[in-house]
Design a protein around this motif. Structure first.
Motif, PDB file in Angstrom:
ATOM      1  N   PHE A 118       0.850  -1.189   0.000  1.00  0.00           N
ATOM      2  CA  PHE A 118       0.000   0.000   0.000  1.00  0.00           C
ATOM      3  C   PHE A 118       0.887   1.241   0.000  1.00  0.00           C
ATOM      4  N   GLY A 119       0.640   2.162  -0.942  1.00  0.00           N
ATOM      5  CA  GLY A 119       1.438   3.370  -0.997  1.00  0.00           C
ATOM      6  C   GLY A 119       0.905   4.336  -2.028  1.00  0.00           C
ATOM      7  N   ALA A 120       1.813   4.998  -2.737  1.00  0.00           N
ATOM      8  CA  ALA A 120       1.435   5.954  -3.780  1.00  0.00           C
ATOM      9  C   ALA A 120       2.378   5.777  -4.957  1.00  0.00           C
ATOM     10  N   GLY A 121       1.994   6.341  -6.095  1.00  0.00           N
ATOM     11  CA  GLY A 121       2.861   6.284  -7.261  1.00  0.00           C
ATOM     12  C   GLY A 121       2.596   5.087  -8.147  1.00  0.00           C
ATOM     13  N   GLU A 122       3.649   4.618  -8.803  1.00  0.00           N
ATOM     14  CA  GLU A 122       3.527   3.551  -9.785  1.00  0.00           C
ATOM     15  C   GLU A 122       4.043   2.226  -9.213  1.00  0.00           C
ATOM     16  N   PRO A 123       3.474   1.097  -9.655  1.00  0.00           N
ATOM     17  CA  PRO A 123       3.968  -0.202  -9.190  1.00  0.00           C
ATOM     18  C   PRO A 123       5.373  -0.469  -9.720  1.00  0.00           C
ATOM     19  N   GLY A 124       6.218  -1.071  -8.870  1.00  0.00           N
ATOM     20  CA  GLY A 124       7.583  -1.347  -9.306  1.00  0.00           C
ATOM     21  C   GLY A 124       8.197  -2.555  -8.636  1.00  0.00           C
ATOM     22  N   THR A 125       7.394  -3.316  -7.901  1.00  0.00           N
ATOM     23  CA  THR A 125       7.884  -4.521  -7.244  1.00  0.00           C
ATOM     24  C   THR A 125       7.062  -5.724  -7.699  1.00  0.00           C
ATOM     25  N   LYS A 126       7.376  -6.887  -7.144  1.00  0.00           N
ATOM     26  CA  LYS A 126       6.640  -8.103  -7.471  1.00  0.00           C
ATOM     27  C   LYS A 126       5.332  -8.211  -6.689  1.00  0.00           C
ATOM     28  N   ALA A 127       5.112  -7.324  -5.743  1.00  0.00           N
ATOM     29  CA  ALA A 127       3.919  -7.381  -4.902  1.00  0.00           C
ATOM     30  C   ALA A 127       2.690  -6.856  -5.646  1.00  0.00           C
ATOM     31  N   ARG A 128       1.515  -7.254  -5.161  1.00  0.00           N
ATOM     32  CA  ARG A 128       0.280  -6.612  -5.636  1.00  0.00           C
ATOM     33  C   ARG A 128       0.242  -5.223  -5.026  1.00  0.00           C
ATOM     34  N   PHE A 129       0.112  -4.210  -5.878  1.00  0.00           N
ATOM     35  CA  PHE A 129       0.224  -2.827  -5.429  1.00  0.00           C
ATOM     36  C   PHE A 129      -1.149  -2.183  -5.338  1.00  0.00           C
ATOM     37  N   VAL A 130      -1.408  -1.543  -4.203  1.00  0.00           N
ATOM     38  CA  VAL A 130      -2.662  -0.828  -3.989  1.00  0.00           C
ATOM     39  C   VAL A 130      -2.324   0.650  -3.754  1.00  0.00           C
ATOM     40  N   PRO A 131      -2.451   1.515  -4.778  1.00  0.00           N
ATOM     41  CA  PRO A 131      -2.186   2.941  -4.569  1.00  0.00           C
ATOM     42  C   PRO A 131      -3.373   3.606  -3.884  1.00  0.00           C
ATOM     43  N   VAL A 132      -3.091   4.374  -2.858  1.00  0.00           N
ATOM     44  CA  VAL A 132      -4.182   5.053  -2.144  1.00  0.00           C
ATOM     45  C   VAL A 132      -4.179   6.555  -2.426  1.00  0.00           C
ATOM     46  N   TRP A 133      -3.285   7.005  -3.304  1.00  0.00           N
ATOM     47  CA  TRP A 133      -3.253   8.383  -3.791  1.00  0.00           C
ATOM     48  C   TRP A 133      -3.165   8.322  -5.313  1.00  0.00           C
ATOM     49  N   ASP A 134      -3.645   9.373  -5.968  1.00  0.00           N
ATOM     50  CA  ASP A 134      -3.552   9.433  -7.427  1.00  0.00           C
ATOM     51  C   ASP A 134      -2.114   9.622  -7.890  1.00  0.00           C
ATOM     52  N   GLU A 135      -1.284  10.285  -7.058  1.00  0.00           N
ATOM     53  CA  GLU A 135       0.116  10.521  -7.407  1.00  0.00           C
ATOM     54  C   GLU A 135       0.929  10.676  -6.136  1.00  0.00           C
ATOM     55  N   ILE A 136       2.245  10.554  -6.247  1.00  0.00           N
ATOM     56  CA  ILE A 136       3.104  10.683  -5.071  1.00  0.00           C
ATOM     57  C   ILE A 136       3.021  12.106  -4.516  1.00  0.00           C
ATOM     58  N   GLN A 137       3.309  12.241  -3.231  1.00  0.00           N
ATOM     59  CA  GLN A 137       3.180  13.514  -2.536  1.00  0.00           C
ATOM     60  C   GLN A 137       4.543  14.126  -2.197  1.00  0.00           C
ATOM     61  N   ALA A 138       5.505  13.960  -3.096  1.00  0.00           N
ATOM     62  CA  ALA A 138       6.881  14.386  -2.819  1.00  0.00           C
ATOM     63  C   ALA A 138       6.979  15.863  -2.467  1.00  0.00           C
ATOM     64  N   ASP A 139       6.166  16.697  -3.099  1.00  0.00           N
ATOM     65  CA  ASP A 139       6.251  18.138  -2.851  1.00  0.00           C
ATOM     66  C   ASP A 139       5.676  18.528  -1.496  1.00  0.00           C
ATOM     67  N   ARG A 140       5.057  17.557  -0.786  1.00  0.00           N
ATOM     68  CA  ARG A 140       4.487  17.850   0.531  1.00  0.00           C
ATOM     69  C   ARG A 140       5.236  17.127   1.642  1.00  0.00           C
ATOM     70  N   LEU A 141       6.441  16.637   1.336  1.00  0.00           N
ATOM     71  CA  LEU A 141       7.260  15.993   2.345  1.00  0.00           C
ATOM     72  C   LEU A 141       7.552  16.982   3.471  1.00  0.00           C
ATOM     73  N   GLY A 142       7.288  16.568   4.701  1.00  0.00           N
ATOM     74  CA  GLY A 142       7.443  17.452   5.853  1.00  0.00           C
ATOM     75  C   GLY A 142       6.146  18.081   6.310  1.00  0.00           C
ATOM     76  N   ASP A 143       5.114  18.013   5.495  1.00  0.00           N
ATOM     77  CA  ASP A 143       3.781  18.514   5.832  1.00  0.00           C
ATOM     78  C   ASP A 143       3.022  17.402   6.561  1.00  0.00           C
ATOM     79  N   PRO A 144       2.485  17.660   7.755  1.00  0.00           N
ATOM     80  CA  PRO A 144       1.803  16.589   8.497  1.00  0.00           C
ATOM     81  C   PRO A 144       0.504  16.114   7.857  1.00  0.00           C
ATOM     82  N   PHE A 145      -0.117  16.956   7.014  1.00  0.00           N
ATOM     83  CA  PHE A 145      -1.422  16.586   6.463  1.00  0.00           C
ATOM     84  C   PHE A 145      -1.395  15.285   5.664  1.00  0.00           C
ATOM     85  N   PRO A 146      -0.518  15.145   4.648  1.00  0.00           N
ATOM     86  CA  PRO A 146      -0.544  13.884   3.893  1.00  0.00           C
ATOM     87  C   PRO A 146      -0.176  12.679   4.743  1.00  0.00           C
ATOM     88  N   GLU A 147       0.650  12.864   5.762  1.00  0.00           N
ATOM     89  CA  GLU A 147       1.030  11.749   6.636  1.00  0.00           C
ATOM     90  C   GLU A 147      -0.189  11.207   7.381  1.00  0.00           C
TER      91      GLU A 147
END
Length: 369
Positions: free
Chosen positions: A38-67
């Motif tokens: 479970f995470g965000a972004g694009e699948p890149g491992t052998k696991a079944r991927f469940v994205p819970v965001w439409d896109e990664i939140q890199a520009d909000r790193l350090g902001d408590p809201f997305p956490e």
């Protein structure tokens, strides 16, 4: 497996936690386990991927809201996954996510949490307050020793997929700093050491938050010479090229570094590490073989010259023996089994107590009056 919402897994550039999780997920699947990531972004491992965001939140790193919102999104998504496919346990790599542990316990699931950061100050207060709701995993012996009273379930060193990293025996004439531009990581000390050793420094890493930019302008820019290069943030390919060609990696940490992924990334490429003693450095670097561990910044220039004669093959062999992906998979497999046995034993004990026959007064037979 739950990861933060800021970067892809594996990351395209910066993202130490995401890199470790990618290797762990694939190692577990190779060992016969089923993993839902479970995470965000694009699948890149052998696991079944469940994205819970439409896109990664890199520009909000350090902001408590997305956490915090990420933790709520994961709770809903994981509940659906449990109902659909069945889950044995939750392994969380986020900061706010462990607050969901009581909810997961209600679903019959224990929660394992890898502590990727510091365990002193505010983080200690947080992890201490979580108590027995979560089973913590340390990434170094030093990290665990700094807070021995936390609810540790074990220690598993970070690791790499060896085949993903190039090896190069012939090196270029530069030292490398690769990391965040902060006082704790101390690129200013790396610059001073490289200059004193007569070698240019390439600086690559994250420098986009206000505190990082302020530190760079105050402590790093005044020391730069025309021989040095500020590379910026390196993507996966560029990082491997820089690490494999460098004469050495400079790692002059000024804090209790919990592990230090870049050290094993350098050594697996055949590049020795010159570091200041701190945190897990002595657990990762074999002093005198794969690098030099110094106790004072004044020792760094001599160490930079010395390690140029070290055997690149020995650097890679050290990582293969101690920090390969299979050690990561086996380590967490042991933790999961221990946690599951304890969890099931506790549930059986509770069921046993509840199922004992009641006397006339409503107490279980055999209970003290």
């Amino acid at each position: 497996m739950v990861v933060p919402p800021y970067f892809d897994v594996p990351p395209k550039a910066y993202g130490g936690v995401e890199a470790v999780v990618a290797d762990l997920v694939d190692a577990l699947i190779d060992r016969g386990h089923e993993v839902v990531l479970f995470g965000a972004g694009e699948p890149g491992t052998k696991a079944r991927f469940v994205p819970v965001w439409d896109e990664i939140q890199a520009d909000r790193l350090g902001d408590p809201f997305p956490e915090v919102v990420h933790a709520l999104k994961i709770r809903c998504a994981l509940e659906r996954a449990v109902a659909a496919a069945g889950v044995d346990l939750v392994h969380d790599h986020t900061f706010a996510g462990p607050l969901n542990a009581p909810f997961y316990r209600g679903l019959g699931l224990p929660t394992v949490v890898t502590v990727h950061g510091p365990v002193d100050g505010d983080p200690y207060v947080y992890y201490r307050a979580l108590g027995s709701d979560v089973s913590l995993v340390a990434i170094s012996d030093r990290q665990r020793a700094l807070a021995p009273d936390l609810n540790w379930a074990g220690r598993v060193h970070n690791a790499l997929r060896i085949g993903d990293w190039p090896f190069r025996a012939d090196k270029s004439d530069y030292a490398l700093f690769l990391g965040r531009f902060t006082e704790d990581k101390a690129p200013h000390l790396a610059l001073e050491a490289a200059h004193a050793a007569g070698i240019p420094l390439v600086l690559a890493g994250k420098c986009n938050e206000p505190a990082e930019k302020a530190y760079f302008e105050k402590a790093v820019r005044p020391l730069l010479t025309e021989r040095d290069q500020v590379f910026g943030m390196a993507d996966a390919a560029a990082k491997r090229k820089l690490l494999s060609e460098a004469a050495c990696l400079l790692f002059p940490v000024q804090w209790e570094e919990p592990f230090g992924m870049v050290m094993i990334e350098a050594m697996v490429c055949g590049t020795p590490v010159v570091a200041l003693r701190g945190g897990a450095v002595a657990e990762v670097v074999m002093d005198g073989v794969t690098g030099r561990i110094c106790d004072d910044p004044a020792e760094l220039p001599i160490a930079v010259k010395e390690v140029r004669d070290y055997d690149p093959e020995a650097c890679r062999a050290h990582v293969v023996s101690h920090f390969g992906e299979d050690t990561l998979g086996r380590g967490y497999e042991r933790v999961y089994r221990d946690v599951l046995w304890a969890h099931r034993a506790t549930r059986v004990s509770r069921v046993s107590i509840r199922s004992r026959p009641l006397g006339a007064a409503g107490a279980a037979v055999g209970d003290p009056a």
